[in-house]
Motif scaffolding. Structure first.
Motif, PDB file in Angstrom:
ATOM      1  N   GLU A 153       0.793  -1.228   0.000  1.00 46.08           N
ATOM      2  CA  GLU A 153       0.000   0.000   0.000  1.00 46.08           C
ATOM      3  C   GLU A 153       0.828   1.281   0.000  1.00 46.08           C
ATOM      4  OE1 GLU A 153      -3.724   1.774  -0.305  1.00 46.08           O
ATOM      5  OE2 GLU A 153      -3.197  -0.331  -0.409  1.00 46.08           O
ATOM      6  N   ASP A 154       1.992   1.256   0.646  1.00 47.07           N
ATOM      7  CA  ASP A 154       2.781   2.488   0.762  1.00 47.07           C
ATOM      8  C   ASP A 154       3.927   2.564  -0.250  1.00 47.07           C
ATOM      9  OD1 ASP A 154       4.185   0.398   1.887  1.00 47.07           O
ATOM     10  OD2 ASP A 154       5.042   1.604   3.499  1.00 47.07           O
ATOM     11  N   LYS A 184      -5.469   4.580  -2.736  1.00 44.89           N
ATOM     12  CA  LYS A 184      -5.658   3.386  -1.924  1.00 44.89           C
ATOM     13  C   LYS A 184      -6.130   2.221  -2.775  1.00 44.89           C
ATOM     14  CE  LYS A 184      -6.692   5.801   2.404  1.00 44.89           C
ATOM     15  NZ  LYS A 184      -7.681   5.981   3.493  1.00 44.89           N
ATOM     16  N   GLY A 185      -5.647   1.034  -2.414  1.00 42.54           N
ATOM     17  CA  GLY A 185      -6.067  -0.162  -3.126  1.00 42.54           C
ATOM     18  C   GLY A 185      -5.625  -0.166  -4.572  1.00 42.54           C
TER      19      GLY A 185
END
Length: 204
Positions: A153-154, A184-185
């Protein structure tokens, strides 16, 4: 046993978009009210980018889409394969050149793409990414150095292919070229939304 045939409504309820194509039997029976220098059919990432580039060239553009736009790109992971020294690569300390990118991709593509087309893609890759940045698509040089189909995610820059496989690395220095759109995602929706917002800002 035979499978039950589902109605269009039942299929749509399962997340599929089903509909009969819209056909015009006689174009002379249709009243056309709009004219443009360039007509883009399909308002996904490719259509949005094409419309924006045409607008930058100073022509009038009309975009058509049966639905609200977005296309398959909006439902994807939002990964752009780019290299040759992109801003994200430089931010992450990843060294790459168009020649190095070509030496890798020619192994992956074989004869599926002509050398001329592949070279052009590599030469213009970084510039194409800048086009997206200029129109509001977010990228970042946070590097994931492991092997994965999709980064955590990051992380927004990763090895999206076989760059580190020894047989490939012998001919081209491994470089991370998978640029994941910030979001996100599965971030494809951010790609589609940014291009649609840019087109709207230009009068689309």
């Amino acid at each position: 046993t035979a499978m039950k045939k589902l109605t269009a409504a039942e299929l749509a309820g399962q997340g599929n978009v089903i509909g009969d194509p819209i056909r015009v039997s006689n174009s002379s029976e249709v009243q056309w009210d709009d004219e443009a220098d360039v007509v883009v059919v399909g308002y996904g990432a490719a259509g949005g980018a094409a419309a924006l580039e045409a607008h930058e060239l100073g022509v009038e553009v009309l975009i058509l889409d049966r639905f609200e736009g977005g296309g398959s790109s909006a439902n994807s992971g939002g990964v752009i394969y780019a290299g040759g020294g992109t801003r994200s690569q430089k931010e992450a300390g990843v060294e790459d050149t168009p020649e190095n990118m070509f030496n890798y991709l020619v192994q992956e593509c074989g004869d599926a793409v002509t050398p001329e087309t592949l070279k052009r893609f590599c030469d213009e890759s970084s510039e194409n990414l800048e086009f997206l940045v200029r129109h509001g698509v977010g990228f970042e040089g946070s590097l994931y150095s492991g092997k994965t189909n999709y980064p955590p995610e990051d992380k927004y820059l990763y090895y999206a292919g076989n760059e580190k496989v020894p047989t490939f690395a012998e001919k081209a220095k491994p470089a991370a070229r998978g640029h994941r759109v910030k979001g996100k995602g599965w971030a494809g929706y951010m790609l589609g939304d940014a291009l649609k917002a840019a087109a709207k800002a230009h009068g689309g």
